[in-house]
Design a protein around this motif. Structure first.
Motif, PDB file in Angstrom:
ATOM      1  N   PRO A  66       0.824  -1.215   0.000  1.00 32.28           N
ATOM      2  CA  PRO A  66       0.000   0.000   0.000  1.00 32.28           C
ATOM      3  C   PRO A  66       0.854   1.259   0.000  1.00 32.28           C
ATOM      4  O   PRO A  66       1.946   1.287   0.585  1.00 32.28           O
ATOM      5  CB  PRO A  66      -0.803  -0.123   1.299  1.00 32.28           C
ATOM      6  CG  PRO A  66      -0.818  -1.572   1.612  1.00 32.28           C
ATOM      7  CD  PRO A  66       0.499  -2.112   1.119  1.00 32.28           C
ATOM      8  N   HIS A 182      -7.901   2.926  -6.609  1.00 33.53           N
ATOM      9  CA  HIS A 182      -7.737   2.435  -5.237  1.00 33.53           C
ATOM     10  C   HIS A 182      -6.882   1.177  -5.266  1.00 33.53           C
ATOM     11  O   HIS A 182      -7.158   0.237  -6.012  1.00 33.53           O
ATOM     12  CB  HIS A 182      -9.098   2.144  -4.611  1.00 33.53           C
ATOM     13  CG  HIS A 182      -9.055   2.036  -3.121  1.00 33.53           C
ATOM     14  ND1 HIS A 182      -8.471   0.975  -2.474  1.00 33.53           N
ATOM     15  CD2 HIS A 182      -9.500   2.878  -2.141  1.00 33.53           C
ATOM     16  CE1 HIS A 182      -8.581   1.151  -1.168  1.00 33.53           C
ATOM     17  NE2 HIS A 182      -9.192   2.299  -0.933  1.00 33.53           N
ATOM     18  N   GLU A 183      -5.853   1.161  -4.439  1.00 40.04           N
ATOM     19  CA  GLU A 183      -4.844   0.103  -4.519  1.00 40.04           C
ATOM     20  C   GLU A 183      -5.344  -1.267  -4.056  1.00 40.04           C
ATOM     21  O   GLU A 183      -4.683  -2.285  -4.321  1.00 40.04           O
ATOM     22  CB  GLU A 183      -3.629   0.499  -3.677  1.00 40.04           C
ATOM     23  CG  GLU A 183      -3.965   0.722  -2.225  1.00 40.04           C
ATOM     24  CD  GLU A 183      -2.959   1.602  -1.495  1.00 40.04           C
ATOM     25  OE1 GLU A 183      -2.127   2.213  -2.183  1.00 40.04           O
ATOM     26  OE2 GLU A 183      -3.023   1.654  -0.262  1.00 40.04           O
ATOM     27  N   SER A 184      -6.494  -1.320  -3.416  1.00 37.48           N
ATOM     28  CA  SER A 184      -7.019  -2.603  -2.934  1.00 37.48           C
ATOM     29  C   SER A 184      -7.747  -3.397  -4.012  1.00 37.48           C
ATOM     30  O   SER A 184      -8.105  -4.557  -3.793  1.00 37.48           O
ATOM     31  CB  SER A 184      -7.976  -2.383  -1.757  1.00 37.48           C
ATOM     32  OG  SER A 184      -7.306  -1.785  -0.673  1.00 37.48           O
ATOM     33  N   ASN A 275      -7.898   7.809  -0.265  1.00 36.28           N
ATOM     34  CA  ASN A 275      -8.475   6.497  -0.566  1.00 36.28           C
ATOM     35  C   ASN A 275      -9.970   6.457  -0.245  1.00 36.28           C
ATOM     36  O   ASN A 275     -10.768   5.864  -0.987  1.00 36.28           O
ATOM     37  CB  ASN A 275      -7.741   5.407   0.219  1.00 36.28           C
ATOM     38  CG  ASN A 275      -6.369   5.107  -0.357  1.00 36.28           C
ATOM     39  OD1 ASN A 275      -6.134   5.297  -1.544  1.00 36.28           O
ATOM     40  ND2 ASN A 275      -5.462   4.643   0.487  1.00 36.28           N
TER      41      ASN A 275
END
Length: 290
Positions: A66, A182-184, A275
């Motif tokens: 992250p 969004h990195e997720s 985020n």
């Protein structure tokens, strides 16, 4: 349920006139399967060759951890000798990738292995960039800071590519003041209950093999996943669309510096806030259109 993706068109070869008419002007991606057979790189470039000519070079490495407020803009997570990194790629899956490695600067001899093709666009000859990755390593979905026209030449292994035009940004959970979603989000296997707006986004997909070149139009979002160890080289031309050129100047001259300043002032709260805004704004838009 799957992402709404169509296969990127493929051609064996293409003329400059056809490329400009069929793909550049309408800003659509294409894979050209047989374009670099006359390059020495086509027969020479593989992981072993790179270890031979650049094994002693220290390379910047990135993974999929992250984003942290302590990270600088595009700051690498660690470094390693190229020879050791290639040994790692061959030995086992690794998240570490090489990102934006300028071969003209770092290993000038590689310049002799390729030429700058004439697609009808003026390529930036000072910026031939290499990208390496191990099995299952991937980038975040992102677009390039300059919103350039990108020609992505792949060598060794197999690579999954998912693309979206800028018109789909509203459904991609873009993080404010950044170039990423969004990195997720796992674009290889997205959770639509968590990221419902992705169902609306219309994009493209393909798998690249050795010697193939992918054209990515101006500002296209791209997610790259290495199915097996390999590497690619990108050549680029500046954005021609005035709107995209304006965004490029804003990103380079203002956005990245503003983001770095806010990271220093607010710390991790700045990252967490961005985020959260990506989720709230995108889901609100999705709720209003469905």
């Amino acid at each position: 349920m799957q992402l709404n993706l169509q296969d990127i068109p493929r051609v064996k070869t293409i003329s400059k006139a056809d490329f400009i008419q069929d793909y550049f002007k309408p800003q659509k991606p294409v894979v050209v399967e047989q374009f670099i057979e006359d390059w020495p790189a086509f027969s020479k470039w593989n992981l072993d060759y790179m270890a031979k000519v650049a094994g002693d070079k220290t390379v910047p490495l990135y993974d999929d951890r992250p984003v942290s407020h302590t990270d600088g803009f595009n700051e690498p997570h660690t470094t390693m000798k190229m020879g050791d990194y290639i040994d790692l790629l061959k030995k086992e899956p690794t998240k570490y990738r090489i990102f934006l490695w300028n071969i003209l600067k770092e290993v000038p001899i590689l310049q002799k292995d390729f030429t700058y093709p004439d697609f009808g666009l003026k390529l930036m000859k000072g910026l031939p960039m290499l990208f390496f990755g191990g099995t299952n390593s991937h980038t975040f979905m992102h677009y390039d800071i300059d919103l350039g026209n990108i020609f992505h030449f792949h060598f060794e292994g197999k690579k999954e590519c998912i693309l979206y035009p800028q018109s789909e940004t509203k459904y991609l959970y873009k993080v404010p003041h950044s170039l990423i979603t969004h990195e997720s989000i796992d674009f290889s296997n997205p959770d639509f209950e968590k990221w419902p707006a992705l169902q609306k986004a219309k994009g493209y997909k393909t798998h690249l093999k050795h010697g193939e070149v992918l054209y990515m139009p101006e500002g296209y979002w791209h997610y790259m996943k290495y199915i097996s160890p390999g590497f690619s080289m990108s050549l680029r031309a500046i954005a021609r669309n005035p709107k995209n050129l304006g965004k490029a100047f804003y990103n380079v001259l203002i956005m990245r510096y503003y983001d770095n300043v806010m990271r220093k002032i607010k710390g991790q709260k700045w990252i967490d806030s961005k985020n959260e805004k990506a989720i709230v704004r995108t889901n609100a838009l999705y709720d209003s259109v469905r």
